[in-house]
Design a protein around this motif. Structure first.
Motif, PDB file in Angstrom:
ATOM      1  N   ALA A  15       0.824  -1.209   0.000  1.00 42.45           N
ATOM      2  CA  ALA A  15       0.000   0.000   0.000  1.00 42.45           C
ATOM      3  C   ALA A  15       0.860   1.262   0.000  1.00 42.45           C
ATOM      4  O   ALA A  15       0.575   2.220  -0.727  1.00 42.45           O
ATOM      5  CB  ALA A  15      -0.928  -0.006   1.213  1.00 42.45           C
ATOM      6  N   ILE A  16       1.920   1.269   0.807  1.00 45.01           N
ATOM      7  CA  ILE A  16       2.807   2.434   0.841  1.00 45.01           C
ATOM      8  C   ILE A  16       3.513   2.604  -0.501  1.00 45.01           C
ATOM      9  O   ILE A  16       3.630   3.719  -1.019  1.00 45.01           O
ATOM     10  CB  ILE A  16       3.821   2.317   1.998  1.00 45.01           C
ATOM     11  N   ALA A  17       3.985   1.501  -1.079  1.00 47.20           N
ATOM     12  CA  ALA A  17       4.685   1.586  -2.369  1.00 47.20           C
ATOM     13  C   ALA A  17       3.762   2.083  -3.471  1.00 47.20           C
ATOM     14  O   ALA A  17       4.166   2.893  -4.302  1.00 47.20           O
ATOM     15  CB  ALA A  17       5.258   0.223  -2.742  1.00 47.20           C
ATOM     16  N   PRO A  22       4.533   6.882  -8.803  1.00 46.83           N
ATOM     17  CA  PRO A  22       3.644   7.704  -9.629  1.00 46.83           C
ATOM     18  C   PRO A  22       2.869   6.864 -10.642  1.00 46.83           C
ATOM     19  O   PRO A  22       3.322   5.812 -11.084  1.00 46.83           O
ATOM     20  CB  PRO A  22       4.604   8.665 -10.343  1.00 46.83           C
ATOM     21  N   GLY A  23       1.688   7.343 -10.991  1.00 46.04           N
ATOM     22  CA  GLY A  23       0.869   6.658 -11.987  1.00 46.04           C
ATOM     23  C   GLY A  23      -0.144   5.733 -11.347  1.00 46.04           C
ATOM     24  O   GLY A  23      -0.219   5.581 -10.132  1.00 46.04           O
ATOM     25  N   SER A  24      -0.928   5.085 -12.181  1.00 43.48           N
ATOM     26  CA  SER A  24      -1.957   4.167 -11.717  1.00 43.48           C
ATOM     27  C   SER A  24      -1.491   2.739 -11.937  1.00 43.48           C
ATOM     28  O   SER A  24      -1.164   2.357 -13.050  1.00 43.48           O
ATOM     29  CB  SER A  24      -3.258   4.423 -12.483  1.00 43.48           C
ATOM     30  N   GLN A  25      -1.473   1.946 -10.866  1.00 44.60           N
ATOM     31  CA  GLN A  25      -1.024   0.570 -10.981  1.00 44.60           C
ATOM     32  C   GLN A  25      -2.187  -0.402 -11.066  1.00 44.60           C
ATOM     33  O   GLN A  25      -2.031  -1.505 -11.552  1.00 44.60           O
ATOM     34  CB  GLN A  25      -0.139   0.167  -9.781  1.00 44.60           C
ATOM     35  N   GLY A  26      -3.356  -0.032 -10.581  1.00 48.22           N
ATOM     36  CA  GLY A  26      -4.503  -0.928 -10.579  1.00 48.22           C
ATOM     37  C   GLY A  26      -4.320  -2.050  -9.583  1.00 48.22           C
ATOM     38  O   GLY A  26      -3.398  -2.066  -8.784  1.00 48.22           O
ATOM     39  N   GLY A  27      -5.210  -3.014  -9.642  1.00 49.02           N
ATOM     40  CA  GLY A  27      -5.131  -4.151  -8.733  1.00 49.02           C
ATOM     41  C   GLY A  27      -5.837  -3.861  -7.424  1.00 49.02           C
ATOM     42  O   GLY A  27      -5.972  -2.723  -7.009  1.00 49.02           O
ATOM     43  N   ILE A  75       8.577  -1.046  -4.499  1.00 50.14           N
ATOM     44  CA  ILE A  75       8.688  -0.036  -5.560  1.00 50.14           C
ATOM     45  C   ILE A  75       9.461  -0.619  -6.747  1.00 50.14           C
ATOM     46  O   ILE A  75       9.094  -0.407  -7.897  1.00 50.14           O
ATOM     47  CB  ILE A  75       9.341   1.253  -5.009  1.00 50.14           C
ATOM     48  N   ILE A  76      10.514  -1.359  -6.460  1.00 51.51           N
ATOM     49  CA  ILE A  76      11.264  -2.025  -7.532  1.00 51.51           C
ATOM     50  C   ILE A  76      10.373  -3.036  -8.244  1.00 51.51           C
ATOM     51  O   ILE A  76      10.384  -3.129  -9.479  1.00 51.51           O
ATOM     52  CB  ILE A  76      12.535  -2.692  -6.962  1.00 51.51           C
ATOM     53  N   ALA A  77       9.559  -3.778  -7.480  1.00 54.03           N
ATOM     54  CA  ALA A  77       8.652  -4.758  -8.079  1.00 54.03           C
ATOM     55  C   ALA A  77       7.600  -4.079  -8.961  1.00 54.03           C
ATOM     56  O   ALA A  77       7.268  -4.586 -10.042  1.00 54.03           O
ATOM     57  CB  ALA A  77       7.978  -5.589  -6.990  1.00 54.03           C
ATOM     58  N   ILE A  78       7.079  -2.929  -8.535  1.00 56.38           N
ATOM     59  CA  ILE A  78       6.121  -2.180  -9.356  1.00 56.38           C
ATOM     60  C   ILE A  78       6.778  -1.756 -10.662  1.00 56.38           C
ATOM     61  O   ILE A  78       6.185  -1.862 -11.740  1.00 56.38           O
ATOM     62  CB  ILE A  78       5.584  -0.947  -8.602  1.00 56.38           C
ATOM     63  N   PHE A  79       8.006  -1.267 -10.582  1.00 56.39           N
ATOM     64  CA  PHE A  79       8.725  -0.826 -11.772  1.00 56.39           C
ATOM     65  C   PHE A  79       8.928  -1.991 -12.747  1.00 56.39           C
ATOM     66  O   PHE A  79       8.670  -1.865 -13.945  1.00 56.39           O
ATOM     67  CB  PHE A  79      10.061  -0.214 -11.370  1.00 56.39           C
ATOM     68  N   ILE A  80       9.383  -3.126 -12.225  1.00 59.10           N
ATOM     69  CA  ILE A  80       9.615  -4.300 -13.077  1.00 59.10           C
ATOM     70  C   ILE A  80       8.300  -4.798 -13.673  1.00 59.10           C
ATOM     71  O   ILE A  80       8.233  -5.139 -14.857  1.00 59.10           O
ATOM     72  CB  ILE A  80      10.335  -5.411 -12.289  1.00 59.10           C
ATOM     73  N   TRP A  81       7.234  -4.833 -12.864  1.00 60.37           N
ATOM     74  CA  TRP A  81       5.930  -5.269 -13.367  1.00 60.37           C
ATOM     75  C   TRP A  81       5.429  -4.329 -14.464  1.00 60.37           C
ATOM     76  O   TRP A  81       4.869  -4.768 -15.459  1.00 60.37           O
ATOM     77  CB  TRP A  81       4.917  -5.332 -12.228  1.00 60.37           C
ATOM     78  N   GLY A  82       5.664  -3.027 -14.291  1.00 65.34           N
ATOM     79  CA  GLY A  82       5.276  -2.066 -15.322  1.00 65.34           C
ATOM     80  C   GLY A  82       6.042  -2.272 -16.618  1.00 65.34           C
ATOM     81  O   GLY A  82       5.472  -2.125 -17.702  1.00 65.34           O
ATOM     82  N   LEU A  83       7.315  -2.626 -16.528  1.00 69.67           N
ATOM     83  CA  LEU A  83       8.091  -2.899 -17.736  1.00 69.67           C
ATOM     84  C   LEU A  83       7.592  -4.158 -18.446  1.00 69.67           C
ATOM     85  O   LEU A  83       7.562  -4.215 -19.681  1.00 69.67           O
ATOM     86  CB  LEU A  83       9.573  -3.064 -17.397  1.00 69.67           C
ATOM     87  N   MET A  84       7.216  -5.167 -17.672  1.00 67.78           N
ATOM     88  CA  MET A  84       6.780  -6.434 -18.262  1.00 67.78           C
ATOM     89  C   MET A  84       5.388  -6.342 -18.884  1.00 67.78           C
ATOM     90  O   MET A  84       5.106  -7.030 -19.860  1.00 67.78           O
ATOM     91  CB  MET A  84       6.784  -7.531 -17.201  1.00 67.78           C
ATOM     92  N   THR A  85       4.524  -5.505 -18.344  1.00 66.18           N
ATOM     93  CA  THR A  85       3.144  -5.443 -18.820  1.00 66.18           C
ATOM     94  C   THR A  85       2.861  -4.251 -19.728  1.00 66.18           C
ATOM     95  O   THR A  85       1.717  -4.054 -20.121  1.00 66.18           O
ATOM     96  CB  THR A  85       2.159  -5.395 -17.635  1.00 66.18           C
TER      97      THR A  85
END
Length: 89
Positions: A15-17, A22-27, A75-85
């Motif tokens: 939740a904190i991450a 920045p941006g919308s991650q959804g989920g 935060i690193i996981a969000i960044f990597i997930w954003g690159l993959m999707t």
């Protein structure tokens, strides 16, 4: 660390991450918890690598420093997930 503590740490760190990144991650709450748990493992492994020089799969504990490391990992996981999707435009 038991599974309930991992779920609590994952929910808080995810939740904190998501609030910081920045941006919308959804989920929903499940995605946030999984993201936080993955972040705890990423952050714990990177912390172990930086402090000992060895790469080990490690999770952080349920403490303030552990939460900070888990949030950085999430935060690193969000960044990597954003690159993959990311969709090709």
């Amino acid at each position: 660390m038991n599974i309930i503590a991992w779920l609590i740490l994952g929910l808080i760190a995810g939740a904190i991450a998501k609030a910081i990144y920045p941006g919308s991650q959804g989920g929903g709450i499940l995605a946030t918890t999984i993201l936080g748990i993955v972040g705890a493992f990423i952050g714990g492994s990177l912390y172990t690598l930086l402090t000992t020089g060895t790469l080990q799969l490690a999770a952080t504990g349920l403490s303030i420093p552990g939460l900070i490391v888990a949030v950085i990992g999430a935060i690193i996981a969000i960044f990597i997930w954003g690159l993959m999707t990311r969709r090709a435009v």
